[in-house]
Scaffold this active site. Sequence first.
Site, short mmCIF file in Angstrom:
data_model
loop_
_atom_site.label_atom_id
_atom_site.label_comp_id
_atom_site.label_asym_id
_atom_site.label_seq_id
_atom_site.Cartn_x
_atom_site.Cartn_y
_atom_site.Cartn_z
N CYS B 101 -1.50 4.56 1.77
CA CYS B 101 -0.93 4.97 3.08
C CYS B 101 0.33 5.68 2.86
CB CYS B 101 -0.68 3.62 4.05
SG CYS B 101 -1.87 2.80 4.40
N ILE B 102 0.77 5.73 1.85
CA ILE B 102 2.04 6.44 1.66
C ILE B 102 1.84 7.73 0.91
CG2 ILE B 102 4.48 6.08 0.82
CD1 ILE B 102 3.97 4.70 2.86
#
Lengths: 165, 102
Positions: B101-102
């Site tokens: 997600c990052i």
Amino acid sequence: MSENRHMAFICSKGNLDMAYPALIMGWAALGNGVDVTLFFTFWGLDLINKHRVDHLEIAPVGITSMKTGMMGFPVNMGIPQLAGVLPGMTAVATSLMKKKMEELDVPPVREMLQMLHDAGAKIYGCKMTVDMMKLTKEDFLDVVDGVVTASEFIDITEGAQIIFI
Amino acid sequence: MATSVLENIPLNEEGFLTDPSVWNEEIAKALAEQEGIELTEKHWEVIRWCREAAARSGASPTLRQITTGTGLSTKELFNLFPKGPAKKVARIAGLGKPEGCI
């Protein structure tokens, strides 16, 4: 050409755990080519306050979802609310959460805000709460684009998908 | 027209290669052209790093892993692959969508 998708996050919470949802979703949105606006209001202002951003905390009191497993114990059971009021519990929970986030390679809030800014997100503070808390421009991180009124926020986010956190 | 390179290359509904092993530099150029990107040496550095990272870990790297790994800043990465680098880099590099997600 159709107008670009735009997501706006209203960040009203200043706890460490509630700081991340908008930052992570916003980062994902930018990565997918979606325009992002972040509007910080009330306690959420702590996230863009340069004196506060590195001191956000998570207090176990009131979080009934918090289980011992997250605190590093092998058994995953509930934590009595009364235990949360013991001195040092907030500091323990905060440092554990920071450690867990680091393990997942999630940067601290200050750094994530910089990443979002560098990727093109617009970052605003809420005029009314800024006045109420007697904050000035000097209190905010450099990534903040400005302090705007509720009405200005409504104009800025015309057509956007708005998420309140 | 570089896009003709893609004529017999199977792509999924999002435009990713269904068989990453067919990837080559000509295909990367053609995919980039579809995204409106002309590949420079800086782009190739990112693409090569992503392919190496994916070969190591088995997963397409996230934006944060790309900036940390290549030393590029977030700004530079978003300038090289404007409007949605997460999917664009992975697609041009012949990898799947990033899983983190990052």
